[in-house]
Design a protein around this motif. Structure first.
Motif, PDB file in Angstrom:
ATOM      1  N   ARG A  68     -23.199  17.592  -1.284  1.00  0.00           N
ATOM      2  CA  ARG A  68     -23.167  18.602  -2.351  1.00  0.00           C
ATOM      3  C   ARG A  68     -21.718  18.910  -2.743  1.00  0.00           C
ATOM      4  NH1 ARG A  68     -26.699  23.531  -0.908  1.00  0.00           N
ATOM      5  NH2 ARG A  68     -24.741  24.164   0.049  1.00  0.00           N
ATOM      6  N   GLU A  81     -32.160  17.291  -6.143  1.00  0.00           N
ATOM      7  CA  GLU A  81     -31.935  18.494  -6.974  1.00  0.00           C
ATOM      8  C   GLU A  81     -30.785  19.334  -6.429  1.00  0.00           C
ATOM      9  OE1 GLU A  81     -36.386  19.329  -8.803  1.00  0.00           O
ATOM     10  OE2 GLU A  81     -35.859  20.113  -6.842  1.00  0.00           O
ATOM     11  N   HIS A 101     -27.886  18.078  -7.998  1.00  0.00           N
ATOM     12  CA  HIS A 101     -27.820  18.313  -9.441  1.00  0.00           C
ATOM     13  C   HIS A 101     -27.044  19.598  -9.742  1.00  0.00           C
ATOM     14  CE1 HIS A 101     -30.858  15.220 -10.198  1.00  0.00           C
ATOM     15  NE2 HIS A 101     -30.486  15.300 -11.444  1.00  0.00           N
ATOM     16  N   VAL A 102     -27.142  20.554  -8.823  1.00  0.00           N
ATOM     17  CA  VAL A 102     -26.514  21.863  -9.079  1.00  0.00           C
ATOM     18  C   VAL A 102     -25.008  21.762  -9.294  1.00  0.00           C
ATOM     19  CG1 VAL A 102     -26.152  24.179  -8.166  1.00  0.00           C
ATOM     20  CG2 VAL A 102     -28.370  23.080  -7.908  1.00  0.00           C
ATOM     21  N   PRO A 103     -24.256  21.156  -8.346  1.00  0.00           N
ATOM     22  CA  PRO A 103     -22.815  21.038  -8.621  1.00  0.00           C
ATOM     23  C   PRO A 103     -22.507  20.150  -9.816  1.00  0.00           C
ATOM     24  CG  PRO A 103     -23.397  19.939  -6.564  1.00  0.00           C
ATOM     25  CD  PRO A 103     -24.591  20.716  -6.977  1.00  0.00           C
ATOM     26  N   ARG A 137     -14.831  24.974  -9.449  1.00  0.00           N
ATOM     27  CA  ARG A 137     -14.648  24.238 -10.704  1.00  0.00           C
ATOM     28  C   ARG A 137     -13.236  23.693 -10.839  1.00  0.00           C
ATOM     29  NH1 ARG A 137     -18.019  28.122 -14.898  1.00  0.00           N
ATOM     30  NH2 ARG A 137     -20.068  27.583 -14.066  1.00  0.00           N
ATOM     31  N   ALA A 153     -21.162  25.876  -5.060  1.00  0.00           N
ATOM     32  CA  ALA A 153     -21.534  24.735  -5.898  1.00  0.00           C
ATOM     33  C   ALA A 153     -21.151  24.972  -7.353  1.00  0.00           C
ATOM     34  CB  ALA A 153     -23.034  24.459  -5.767  1.00  0.00           C
ATOM     35  N   GLY A 154     -20.446  26.067  -7.606  1.00  0.00           N
ATOM     36  CA  GLY A 154     -19.955  26.309  -8.967  1.00  0.00           C
ATOM     37  C   GLY A 154     -20.848  27.185  -9.815  1.00  0.00           C
ATOM     38  N   TYR A 187     -32.335  26.258 -12.710  1.00  0.00           N
ATOM     39  CA  TYR A 187     -31.710  25.708 -11.505  1.00  0.00           C
ATOM     40  C   TYR A 187     -30.780  26.741 -10.878  1.00  0.00           C
ATOM     41  CZ  TYR A 187     -32.649  20.668 -11.198  1.00  0.00           C
ATOM     42  OH  TYR A 187     -33.212  19.459 -10.993  1.00  0.00           O
ATOM     43  N   LEU A 189     -24.286  19.957 -12.582  1.00  0.00           N
ATOM     44  CA  LEU A 189     -24.523  20.766 -13.785  1.00  0.00           C
ATOM     45  C   LEU A 189     -23.510  21.885 -13.913  1.00  0.00           C
ATOM     46  CD1 LEU A 189     -28.401  21.226 -13.730  1.00  0.00           C
ATOM     47  CD2 LEU A 189     -27.092  20.207 -15.576  1.00  0.00           C
ATOM     48  N   TYR A 190     -23.236  22.552 -12.785  1.00  0.00           N
ATOM     49  CA  TYR A 190     -22.467  23.791 -12.863  1.00  0.00           C
ATOM     50  C   TYR A 190     -20.977  23.619 -12.593  1.00  0.00           C
ATOM     51  CZ  TYR A 190     -26.268  26.967 -13.743  1.00  0.00           C
ATOM     52  OH  TYR A 190     -27.296  27.648 -14.345  1.00  0.00           O
ATOM     53  N   THR A 191     -20.606  22.523 -11.941  1.00  0.00           N
ATOM     54  CA  THR A 191     -19.175  22.349 -11.683  1.00  0.00           C
ATOM     55  C   THR A 191     -18.595  21.255 -12.568  1.00  0.00           C
ATOM     56  OG1 THR A 191     -19.475  23.057  -9.414  1.00  0.00           O
ATOM     57  CG2 THR A 191     -17.460  21.867  -9.912  1.00  0.00           C
TER      58      THR A 191
END
Lengths: 324, 244
Positions: B157, B98, B101-103, B78, A200-201, A185, B105-107
């Motif tokens: 997002r 999807e 999903h990125v923020p 974050r 988005a981090g 991803y 998962l990653y934030t």
């Protein structure tokens, strides 16, 4: 297509590998192994290239450099203490991975064509270094006397073939695992829009470094058995442009969006090249790549996988309308 | 109350061009701040310096008690500082769901003491999509979206990252009257949930009705900061917008 969890995918891949290995026992001519080795080597190379080029969107033109680092690492190891092939492959992978890390750190702030040029320059610098390094033969090249038989008593070329078969399975499993993971991803967001990814981090620099290291390491591993395969290695063959061109063309022709594209592209293109080498001339190989590539850029820019997906979608759409 | 965001004497130049000069800005938790100014006045540059897409040359930015200067953009996200982009930047190869999903998962999952399972992420994404009214397009790709849907995706997002502060950079540019109201209602709703919002906007109707406080930038300098009614009557602001 229904989603298959990664561990089942790897299990299936292992079974396919085993089936190929077993059926290869019935090959009557060693030429089969020589040709098969090259095809499988390109499966690894194309898959490795695609991790950075396809998933992350960074075009690496320095493929031959990473490949040759693997090959020359094996030469150094051979000259020092003739370790088992597996050790040379591991060392080749580590060396190329480290170069990938260094290159990534220096060049990943560049985008698009500038990154591509930097990677090409890296390959040229490395070639110059190797050409002037006497220990590995310099510009004269180096002879490697390979053992007559592999550790299981078969002719050594069969051993090389099996090694490359296992390596390609590992590479494909890694690519497939990345594709359906958090990392996958993250890499896709980098390809789509790096600023938005950061917002988005997504730690873009870290992920890009992971991609270059993985991609570089796999290329180095593919290159490590090369000295044993060719038995004579010189810089111009180790750093051959054909490696770079093929490793880029194969994913593009197969499709860069999934693990399957590079595999299809490599199997197809490398097989055609092997057939052409025997029936016509090896001089035609790059011409074949060029012509096929132009054809695909015009007719199917998303490669064979993209073409197939478009066909599936087109067939589904009228069916939906009827149902409505 | 201590400030959630504290910008102190921030400066940024591009070559010889001074884009921002000694900008001070305090935003308290829960506040709705409007940031306005003519084109080229440095609004987006200020946002980029706060969010980490650009590095400020002088001054400092503090967020939630931590100094931000030098931190990469993803670390700031974050920490709870989310932003949307003036020109929508969707992840084009992914579906709408999807994209969110990125923020998640990653934030969200990168924060201490938080780990959402796949089911929880799906639920969170569904919730945000419902809130912005995009749930029916969850499986579509950004290229199938209309302009307003694209803006909503951009906001969604940022929302999925569960921010403390949301910076909406011209989220309404080019939208129709009723679409502007749509986005305004959404931002009000977010603010009611406790998210501090900085809105950058050209549409005066939207920005004055939304903001509790207006900040005006002209040619890289802050010329006004106060209640919207006072600020729009400030002679310097009128001069900057309408001329003498």
């Amino acid at each position: 297509m229904p989603y298959i969890p990664t561990r089942y995918f790897c299990l299936i891949a292992a079974l396919v590998t085993l089936a190929i290995a077993v059926s290869a026992r019935f090959a009557t001519n060693d030429y089969f192994f020589f040709a098969g080795y090259v095809v499988l080597q390109y499966v690894v190379m194309a898959t490795a290239w695609n991790i950075l080029g396809g998933y992350t969107g960074y075009v690496n033109f320095g493929t031959a450099g990473f490949f040759a680092i693997g090959a020359y690492s094996a030469v150094v190891m051979h000259k020092l203490f003739e370790p088992p092939l597996v050790v040379s492959i591991a060392v080749g992978g580590v060396m190329s991975g480290l170069v990938g890390l260094g290159m990534g750190y220096l060049t990943l702030r560049l985008r698009g064509v500038f990154f591509a040029i930097a990677t090409l320059a890296l390959a040229i610098v490395l070639q110059t270094l190797i050409t002037n390094w006497d220990f590995v033969g310099g510009s004269r090249g180096v002879y490697i006397i390979r053992p007559a038989n592999g550790p299981f008593g078969h002719p050594y070329i069969q051993y090389l073939f099996l090694t490359m078969l296992v390596l390609s399975t590992i590479a494909v499993c890694i690519a497939r695992a990345i594709e359906h993971s958090k990392l996958g991803y993250g890499l896709a967001t980098i390809r789509d829009d790096e600023l938005a990814a950061e917002a988005a981090g997504v730690p873009t620099l870290k992920l890009k470094l992971i991609a270059t290291v993985l991609s570089g390491a796999l290329m180095g591993m593919a290159g490590a058995p090369l000295p044993y395969y060719v038995t004579y290695l010189d810089p111009s063959s180790g750093f051959n442009l054909a490696f770079a061109v093929n490793s880029i063309a194969m994913p593009l022709i197969g499709g860069t969006s999934s693990w399957l594209g590079p595999v299809i592209g490599a199997l197809l293109l490398a097989t055609i090249q092997q057939i052409a080498t025997v029936t016509i001339s090896s001089a035609l190989n790059l011409l074949i790549v060029g012509v096929i590539m132009v054809g695909f850029v015009v007719a199917a820019p998303n490669g064979i996988v993209g073409l197939f997906e478009r066909g599936v979608r087109a067939r589904r759409r009228p069916a939906k309308k009827e149902a409505a | 109350m201590s400030a959630l965001l504290k910008v102190d004497k921030l400066g940024k130049h591009f070559g010889g061009f001074v884009a921002l000069e000694a900008i001070d800005l305090d935003v308290t938790p829960g506040e709705r701040v409007g940031l306005i100014g003519p084109n080229g006045s440095g609004k987006s540059t200020l946002v980029n310096c706060i969010a980490g897409a650009l590095r400020n040359d002088s001054g400092s930015v503090h967020f939630d008690g931590r100094r931000l200067d030098g931190l990469p953009a993803h670390t700031r996200t974050r920490m709870g500082l989310a932003r949307s982009f003036q020109l929508p930047k969707p992840f084009r190869s992914m579906t709408v769901a999807e994209n969110l999903h990125v923020p998640a998962l990653y934030t969200v999952n990168a924060r201490h003491g938080q780990h959402l399972s796949h089911a929880q992420i799906d639920a969170r994404v569904e919730e945000v999509l419902t809130q912005v009214g995009l749930h029916e397009k969850a499986r579509r790709r950004p290229r199938d979206l209309t302009q307003i849907e694209m803006r909503k995706l951009e906001l969604a997002r940022a929302m999925t990252a569960a921010p403390k502060l949301l910076i909406a950079d011209e989220a309404m540019a080019g939208l129709s009257h009723s679409e502007v109201d749509d986005i305004l209602a959404l931002l009000m709703q977010l603010n009611a949930q406790g998210i501090t919002v900085i809105m950058i906007e050209h549409i005066m109707r939207a920005v004055t009705s939304f903001s509790q406080r207006l900040v005006v930038l002209v040619a890289g300098r802050k010329i006004a900061d106060g209640a919207p009614d006072d600020v729009v009557r400030n002679p310097e602001v009128v001069k900057a917008y309408i001329g003498e």
